[in-house]
Design a protein around this motif. Structure first.
Motif, PDB file in Angstrom:
ATOM      1  N   LEU A  17       0.873  -1.257  -0.050  1.00 52.33           N
ATOM      2  CA  LEU A  17      -0.011   0.121  -0.108  1.00 52.33           C
ATOM      3  C   LEU A  17       0.852   1.328  -0.025  1.00 52.33           C
ATOM      4  O   LEU A  17       1.519   1.300   0.861  1.00 52.33           O
ATOM      5  CB  LEU A  17      -0.988   0.114   1.376  1.00 52.33           C
ATOM      6  N   GLU A  18       0.668   1.922  -0.930  1.00 51.47           N
ATOM      7  CA  GLU A  18       1.343   3.249  -0.993  1.00 51.47           C
ATOM      8  C   GLU A  18       0.496   4.539  -1.280  1.00 51.47           C
ATOM      9  O   GLU A  18      -0.453   4.513  -1.964  1.00 51.47           O
ATOM     10  CB  GLU A  18       2.472   3.225  -2.397  1.00 51.47           C
ATOM     11  N   LEU A  19       0.703   5.294  -0.142  1.00 52.91           N
ATOM     12  CA  LEU A  19       0.111   6.686  -0.272  1.00 52.91           C
ATOM     13  C   LEU A  19       0.898   7.915  -1.315  1.00 52.91           C
ATOM     14  O   LEU A  19       1.818   7.723  -1.345  1.00 52.91           O
ATOM     15  CB  LEU A  19       0.000   7.401   1.030  1.00 52.91           C
ATOM     16  N   GLU A  20      -0.060   8.539  -2.034  1.00 50.08           N
ATOM     17  CA  GLU A  20       0.333   9.636  -3.113  1.00 50.08           C
ATOM     18  C   GLU A  20      -0.487  10.830  -2.560  1.00 50.08           C
ATOM     19  O   GLU A  20      -1.505  10.630  -1.874  1.00 50.08           O
ATOM     20  CB  GLU A  20       0.046   9.090  -4.373  1.00 50.08           C
TER      21      GLU A  20
ATOM     22  N   ALA B 148      -1.626  -1.588 -11.431  1.00 49.95           N
ATOM     23  CA  ALA B 148      -2.290  -1.057 -10.072  1.00 49.95           C
ATOM     24  C   ALA B 148      -3.454  -0.068 -10.341  1.00 49.95           C
ATOM     25  O   ALA B 148      -3.385   0.797 -11.289  1.00 49.95           O
ATOM     26  CB  ALA B 148      -1.039  -0.363  -9.395  1.00 49.95           C
ATOM     27  N   MET B 149      -4.343  -0.035  -9.372  1.00 48.00           N
ATOM     28  CA  MET B 149      -5.451   0.545  -9.612  1.00 48.00           C
ATOM     29  C   MET B 149      -5.769   1.783  -8.618  1.00 48.00           C
ATOM     30  O   MET B 149      -6.110   1.284  -7.369  1.00 48.00           O
ATOM     31  CB  MET B 149      -6.943  -0.163 -10.002  1.00 48.00           C
ATOM     32  N   PRO B 150      -5.396   2.959  -8.497  1.00 46.62           N
ATOM     33  CA  PRO B 150      -5.292   3.859  -7.353  1.00 46.62           C
ATOM     34  C   PRO B 150      -6.770   4.081  -6.968  1.00 46.62           C
ATOM     35  O   PRO B 150      -7.698   3.877  -7.544  1.00 46.62           O
ATOM     36  CB  PRO B 150      -4.730   5.060  -7.944  1.00 46.62           C
ATOM     37  N   ARG B 151      -6.608   4.212  -5.445  1.00 56.03           N
ATOM     38  CA  ARG B 151      -7.966   4.561  -4.927  1.00 56.03           C
ATOM     39  C   ARG B 151      -7.988   6.116  -4.252  1.00 56.03           C
ATOM     40  O   ARG B 151      -6.819   6.318  -3.908  1.00 56.03           O
ATOM     41  CB  ARG B 151      -8.251   3.351  -3.587  1.00 56.03           C
TER      42      ARG B 151
ATOM     43  N   GLY C 107      -0.307  13.478  -0.977  1.00 56.71           N
ATOM     44  CA  GLY C 107      -0.491  13.897   0.173  1.00 56.71           C
ATOM     45  C   GLY C 107      -1.382  12.989   1.188  1.00 56.71           C
ATOM     46  O   GLY C 107      -1.946  13.536   2.338  1.00 56.71           O
ATOM     47  N   GLY C 108      -1.540  11.756   0.750  1.00 56.32           N
ATOM     48  CA  GLY C 108      -2.271  10.782   1.584  1.00 56.32           C
ATOM     49  C   GLY C 108      -3.729  10.833   1.067  1.00 56.32           C
ATOM     50  O   GLY C 108      -4.618  10.036   1.810  1.00 56.32           O
ATOM     51  N   ASP C 109      -4.253  11.434  -0.087  1.00 54.63           N
ATOM     52  CA  ASP C 109      -5.352  11.563  -0.551  1.00 54.63           C
ATOM     53  C   ASP C 109      -5.676  10.279  -1.602  1.00 54.63           C
ATOM     54  O   ASP C 109      -6.661   9.957  -1.861  1.00 54.63           O
ATOM     55  CB  ASP C 109      -5.864  12.677  -1.145  1.00 54.63           C
ATOM     56  N   ARG C 110      -4.407   9.714  -1.988  1.00 51.11           N
ATOM     57  CA  ARG C 110      -4.691   8.746  -2.942  1.00 51.11           C
ATOM     58  C   ARG C 110      -3.793   7.401  -2.463  1.00 51.11           C
ATOM     59  O   ARG C 110      -2.662   7.475  -1.830  1.00 51.11           O
ATOM     60  CB  ARG C 110      -3.988   8.974  -4.279  1.00 51.11           C
ATOM     61  N   LEU C 111      -4.476   6.149  -2.854  1.00 48.88           N
ATOM     62  CA  LEU C 111      -3.838   4.804  -2.293  1.00 48.88           C
ATOM     63  C   LEU C 111      -3.493   4.221  -3.369  1.00 48.88           C
ATOM     64  O   LEU C 111      -4.544   3.838  -3.964  1.00 48.88           O
ATOM     65  CB  LEU C 111      -4.697   4.239  -1.291  1.00 48.88           C
ATOM     66  N   VAL C 112      -2.220   3.692  -3.574  1.00 56.15           N
ATOM     67  CA  VAL C 112      -2.234   2.561  -4.759  1.00 56.15           C
ATOM     68  C   VAL C 112      -1.881   1.086  -4.014  1.00 56.15           C
ATOM     69  O   VAL C 112      -0.618   1.176  -3.638  1.00 56.15           O
ATOM     70  CB  VAL C 112      -0.990   3.078  -5.531  1.00 56.15           C
ATOM     71  N   PRO C 113      -2.835   0.212  -4.119  1.00 54.09           N
ATOM     72  CA  PRO C 113      -2.477  -1.067  -3.464  1.00 54.09           C
ATOM     73  C   PRO C 113      -1.794  -1.929  -4.706  1.00 54.09           C
ATOM     74  O   PRO C 113      -2.414  -1.852  -6.139  1.00 54.09           O
ATOM     75  CB  PRO C 113      -3.746  -1.610  -3.358  1.00 54.09           C
ATOM     76  N   THR C 114      -0.924  -2.638  -4.685  1.00 56.76           N
ATOM     77  CA  THR C 114      -0.252  -3.650  -5.337  1.00 56.76           C
ATOM     78  C   THR C 114      -0.188  -4.916  -4.891  1.00 56.76           C
ATOM     79  O   THR C 114       0.581  -5.180  -3.635  1.00 56.76           O
ATOM     80  CB  THR C 114       0.973  -3.111  -5.992  1.00 56.76           C
ATOM     81  N   ILE C 115      -0.721  -5.944  -5.576  1.00 54.33           N
ATOM     82  CA  ILE C 115      -0.452  -7.504  -5.036  1.00 54.33           C
ATOM     83  C   ILE C 115       1.005  -7.732  -5.282  1.00 54.33           C
ATOM     84  O   ILE C 115       1.454  -7.658  -6.591  1.00 54.33           O
ATOM     85  CB  ILE C 115      -1.632  -8.427  -5.542  1.00 54.33           C
TER      86      ILE C 115
END
Length: 160
Positions: free
Chosen positions: A132-135, A152-155, A137-145
């Motif tokens: 789990l990586e935050l981008e 990777a589909m950013p959230r 400023g913490g408003d976007r999360l990029v999860p990678t298995i």
């Protein structure tokens, strides 16, 4: 002193010498502990022995607060029925059709962690590592298995 008297003293002396050493002195037995007053040794949430040592360096016993919350695909509506929605709590990640119980968290830095999970869903169970990586400023999360091919589909962070 007569011979009979000497024998009696010898017999008494031998009897006294053969007494156990523990019988010497006026010692009281310590009272047995009362089960009602005994205190259990504390056990830590990560299964530690209660010494407060915590997990090894770089490891955490829960997902850090800044990663927690409800996340959905950046173009999603944050609806509960979204198939890309993730609900992250300290020791669990709930996906659309599966639930991951956190078994370990490796904190790389303030914006990146790797979560090991035991997942279950649709009648199956499996283990998985998720970075789990935050981008932004913490408003976007990029999860990678970890170990999986795919994009990777950013959230985005959703209102709780």
């Amino acid at each position: 002193m007569t011979l009979t008297h000497s024998r009696h003293l010898l017999i008494i002396g031998l009897a006294i010498a053969s007494l156990p050493l523990a019988a010497c002195g006026d010692r009281e037995e310590a009272p047995a502990p009362d089960a009602a007053t005994e205190t259990a040794i504390p056990v830590e949430p990560d299964g530690g022995i209660g010494d407060g040592a915590g997990p090894p360096a770089g490891m955490a016993d829960a997902i850090p607060m800044r990663f927690r919350g409800v996340w959905d695909y950046v173009e999603g509506a944050c609806d509960e029925t979204s198939d890309l929605r993730m609900e992250i709590s300290p020791r669990r990640i709930v996906f659309y059709e599966s639930v991951g119980d956190v078994t370990a968290v490796d904190v790389a830095n303030d914006n990146s962690i790797t979560v090991q999970m035991s997942l279950s869903g649709e009648g199956e169970t499996w283990n998985e590592e998720l970075r789990l990586e935050l981008e932004s400023g913490g408003d976007r999360l990029v999860p990678t298995i970890i170990g999986a091919d795919g994009e990777a589909m950013p959230r985005k962070r959703c209102e709780a």
